[in-house]
Design a protein around this motif. Structure first.
Motif, PDB file in Angstrom:
ATOM      1  N   GLU A   7      -3.192  14.456   8.502  1.00 15.76           N
ATOM      2  CA  GLU A   7      -2.989  13.009   8.445  1.00 15.76           C
ATOM      3  C   GLU A   7      -2.900  12.547   6.997  1.00 15.76           C
ATOM      4  O   GLU A   7      -2.945  13.336   6.071  1.00 15.76           O
ATOM      5  CB  GLU A   7      -4.151  12.301   9.159  1.00 15.76           C
ATOM      6  N   ALA A   8      -2.819  11.237   6.832  1.00 17.85           N
ATOM      7  CA  ALA A   8      -2.827  10.677   5.485  1.00 17.85           C
ATOM      8  C   ALA A   8      -4.218  10.860   4.872  1.00 17.85           C
ATOM      9  O   ALA A   8      -5.225  10.802   5.557  1.00 17.85           O
ATOM     10  CB  ALA A   8      -2.492   9.192   5.537  1.00 17.85           C
ATOM     11  N   ASN A   9      -4.246  11.078   3.574  1.00 23.27           N
ATOM     12  CA  ASN A   9      -5.509  11.333   2.896  1.00 23.27           C
ATOM     13  C   ASN A   9      -6.084  10.101   2.217  1.00 23.27           C
ATOM     14  O   ASN A   9      -7.255   9.806   2.313  1.00 23.27           O
ATOM     15  CB  ASN A   9      -5.332  12.430   1.849  1.00 23.27           C
ATOM     16  N   GLY A  10      -5.270   9.399   1.463  1.00 22.67           N
ATOM     17  CA  GLY A  10      -5.756   8.260   0.689  1.00 22.67           C
ATOM     18  C   GLY A  10      -4.629   7.277   0.430  1.00 22.67           C
ATOM     19  O   GLY A  10      -3.562   7.368   1.017  1.00 22.67           O
ATOM     20  N   TYR A  11      -4.866   6.343  -0.451  1.00 24.84           N
ATOM     21  CA  TYR A  11      -3.890   5.277  -0.672  1.00 24.84           C
ATOM     22  C   TYR A  11      -4.098   4.643  -2.032  1.00 24.84           C
ATOM     23  O   TYR A  11      -5.160   4.761  -2.645  1.00 24.84           O
ATOM     24  CB  TYR A  11      -4.043   4.203   0.416  1.00 24.84           C
ATOM     25  N   PHE A  12      -3.066   3.964  -2.510  1.00 22.93           N
ATOM     26  CA  PHE A  12      -3.113   3.174  -3.738  1.00 22.93           C
ATOM     27  C   PHE A  12      -2.392   1.870  -3.482  1.00 22.93           C
ATOM     28  O   PHE A  12      -1.606   1.758  -2.552  1.00 22.93           O
ATOM     29  CB  PHE A  12      -2.414   3.899  -4.896  1.00 22.93           C
TER      30      PHE A  12
ATOM     31  N   GLU B 197      -4.559   9.849 -10.723  1.00 20.12           N
ATOM     32  CA  GLU B 197      -4.460  11.152 -10.067  1.00 20.12           C
ATOM     33  C   GLU B 197      -5.433  11.159  -8.891  1.00 20.12           C
ATOM     34  O   GLU B 197      -6.563  10.683  -9.009  1.00 20.12           O
ATOM     35  CB  GLU B 197      -4.816  12.280 -11.030  1.00 20.12           C
ATOM     36  N   SER B 198      -4.998  11.694  -7.757  1.00 17.05           N
ATOM     37  CA  SER B 198      -5.861  11.759  -6.574  1.00 17.05           C
ATOM     38  C   SER B 198      -6.266  13.198  -6.292  1.00 17.05           C
ATOM     39  O   SER B 198      -5.594  14.149  -6.692  1.00 17.05           O
ATOM     40  CB  SER B 198      -5.142  11.177  -5.355  1.00 17.05           C
ATOM     41  N   SER B 199      -7.392  13.333  -5.592  1.00 15.10           N
ATOM     42  CA  SER B 199      -7.884  14.655  -5.211  1.00 15.10           C
ATOM     43  C   SER B 199      -8.680  14.526  -3.917  1.00 15.10           C
ATOM     44  O   SER B 199      -9.320  13.500  -3.681  1.00 15.10           O
ATOM     45  CB  SER B 199      -8.773  15.217  -6.321  1.00 15.10           C
TER      46      SER B 199
ATOM     47  N   ARG C 298       0.841  -1.197   0.000  1.00 15.88           N
ATOM     48  CA  ARG C 298       0.000   0.000   0.000  1.00 15.88           C
ATOM     49  C   ARG C 298       0.874   1.243   0.000  1.00 15.88           C
ATOM     50  O   ARG C 298       1.811   1.355   0.784  1.00 15.88           O
ATOM     51  CB  ARG C 298      -0.911   0.003   1.227  1.00 15.88           C
ATOM     52  N   LEU C 299       0.555   2.167  -0.896  1.00 18.82           N
ATOM     53  CA  LEU C 299       1.230   3.468  -0.922  1.00 18.82           C
ATOM     54  C   LEU C 299       0.258   4.498  -0.369  1.00 18.82           C
ATOM     55  O   LEU C 299      -0.804   4.733  -0.939  1.00 18.82           O
ATOM     56  CB  LEU C 299       1.635   3.849  -2.350  1.00 18.82           C
ATOM     57  N   THR C 300       0.606   5.068   0.777  1.00 16.81           N
ATOM     58  CA  THR C 300      -0.262   6.062   1.417  1.00 16.81           C
ATOM     59  C   THR C 300       0.087   7.448   0.900  1.00 16.81           C
ATOM     60  O   THR C 300       1.256   7.806   0.793  1.00 16.81           O
ATOM     61  CB  THR C 300      -0.086   6.023   2.946  1.00 16.81           C
ATOM     62  N   ASP C 301      -0.938   8.212   0.577  1.00 14.76           N
ATOM     63  CA  ASP C 301      -0.756   9.572   0.072  1.00 14.76           C
ATOM     64  C   ASP C 301      -0.845  10.544   1.248  1.00 14.76           C
ATOM     65  O   ASP C 301      -1.895  10.701   1.862  1.00 14.76           O
ATOM     66  CB  ASP C 301      -1.842   9.871  -0.965  1.00 14.76           C
ATOM     67  N   HIS C 302       0.277  11.178   1.561  1.00 13.36           N
ATOM     68  CA  HIS C 302       0.315  12.124   2.677  1.00 13.36           C
ATOM     69  C   HIS C 302       0.143  13.566   2.212  1.00 13.36           C
ATOM     70  O   HIS C 302       0.287  14.493   3.007  1.00 13.36           O
ATOM     71  CB  HIS C 302       1.640  11.994   3.438  1.00 13.36           C
ATOM     72  N   THR C 303      -0.152  13.776   0.936  1.00 14.98           N
ATOM     73  CA  THR C 303      -0.297  15.138   0.433  1.00 14.98           C
ATOM     74  C   THR C 303      -1.693  15.662   0.738  1.00 14.98           C
ATOM     75  O   THR C 303      -2.620  14.902   0.984  1.00 14.98           O
ATOM     76  CB  THR C 303      -0.071  15.192  -1.096  1.00 14.98           C
ATOM     77  N   SER C 304      -1.834  16.986   0.698  1.00 13.14           N
ATOM     78  CA  SER C 304      -3.143  17.606   0.917  1.00 13.14           C
ATOM     79  C   SER C 304      -3.877  17.869  -0.392  1.00 13.14           C
ATOM     80  O   SER C 304      -5.099  17.838  -0.441  1.00 13.14           O
ATOM     81  CB  SER C 304      -2.977  18.939   1.668  1.00 13.14           C
TER      82      SER C 304
ATOM     83  N   GLY D 249      -3.278  16.196  -3.335  1.00 15.59           N
ATOM     84  CA  GLY D 249      -3.291  15.069  -4.256  1.00 15.59           C
ATOM     85  C   GLY D 249      -2.031  14.963  -5.078  1.00 15.59           C
ATOM     86  O   GLY D 249      -1.145  15.823  -5.038  1.00 15.59           O
ATOM     87  N   LEU D 250      -1.941  13.880  -5.829  1.00 14.96           N
ATOM     88  CA  LEU D 250      -0.763  13.640  -6.658  1.00 14.96           C
ATOM     89  C   LEU D 250      -1.141  12.838  -7.892  1.00 14.96           C
ATOM     90  O   LEU D 250      -2.254  12.318  -7.995  1.00 14.96           O
ATOM     91  CB  LEU D 250       0.311  12.900  -5.849  1.00 14.96           C
ATOM     92  N   LYS D 251      -0.213  12.762  -8.811  1.00  9.20           N
ATOM     93  CA  LYS D 251      -0.329  11.871  -9.970  1.00  9.20           C
ATOM     94  C   LYS D 251       0.789  10.841  -9.843  1.00  9.20           C
ATOM     95  O   LYS D 251       1.941  11.208  -9.610  1.00  9.20           O
ATOM     96  CB  LYS D 251      -0.192  12.639 -11.279  1.00  9.20           C
ATOM     97  N   ILE D 252       0.442   9.577  -9.978  1.00  9.76           N
ATOM     98  CA  ILE D 252       1.438   8.518  -9.911  1.00  9.76           C
ATOM     99  C   ILE D 252       1.327   7.655 -11.159  1.00  9.76           C
ATOM    100  O   ILE D 252       0.230   7.243 -11.536  1.00  9.76           O
ATOM    101  CB  ILE D 252       1.288   7.682  -8.621  1.00  9.76           C
TER     102      ILE D 252
END
Length: 201
Positions: free
Chosen positions: A155-160, A145-147, A46-52, A54-57
């Motif tokens: 805290e962490a926002n989401g995950y992939f 891409e996350s949003s 699991r890759l946790t997204d700690h950004t506020s 979002g990101l593109k992976i």
């Protein structure tokens, strides 16, 4: 005039509701009659997204050894172990992308956002129509891409999910709050790819 404004406002609100799909409410079509391909892998992480913001992976778009394929659907898997992490957001949005390179902003599939509930575990299959010659598209990338609605989240926002692949694959990340930073190759994730399955004929 007031009626016209109310009508337009209603249309906008209705359209916004249709712009995102909750994964738990989707009726999945049966793609069992098609061939399927999943990259060979050693493990799922699991890759946790700690950004506020979002990101593109992106990862290399690994494909079967065929002369030509017609992809009818892509399945994004969420099957990593649920971590006891207090995600700020009850849900988050993600958008699947396929491009010819990490710097290419044009996606080869329709742009559509989907919502994922906190600690969602399962899969989502979305239909596409894409004809490819795998030998000619070795540098294509699949991405997400996350949003997030709550951008003030400490805290962490989401995950992939990522899979450690047996075949060479690289991970590239772009942070949405740094629009001019471009994509950076993640050396810590050598031989990793997004967790996906394609259905094709």
């Amino acid at each position: 005039m007031k009626f016209l404004l109310f009508f337009l406002l209603s249309l906008i609100c209705f359209a916004q509701k249709l712009d995102t799909i909750n994964l738990n409410q989707v009726e999945v079509k049966n793609y069992s009659k098609y061939k399927q391909f999943r990259p060979k892998y050693k493990k799922v992480v699991r890759l946790t997204d700690h950004t506020s913001f979002g990101l593109k992976i992106f990862s290399n778009f690994l494909l079967p050894n065929e002369k030509e394929i017609e992809i009818v659907a892509i399945e994004i898997l969420f099957e990593s172990e649920i971590q006891k992490k207090n995600y700020c957001n009850e849900y988050y949005y993600f958008k699947p992308i396929i491009t010819k390179s990490v710097d290419n902003k044009t996606s080869l599939i329709d742009e559509k956002w989907f919502s994922v509930d906190k600690d969602y575990a399962g899969k989502y299959i979305f239909p596409i129509h894409l004809k490819l010659k795998p030998s000619e598209v070795k540098n294509y990338f699949i991405g997400i891409e996350s949003s997030y609605e709550n951008t003030f989240c400490s805290e962490a926002n989401g995950y992939f999910d990522l899979i450690e692949t047996k075949k060479k694959s690289d991970i590239f990340v772009h942070f949405n709050d740094k629009p001019n930073s471009g994509f950076k190759k993640q050396e810590l994730f050598g031989n990793y790819a997004l967790n996906y399955v394609i259905y094709y004929k």
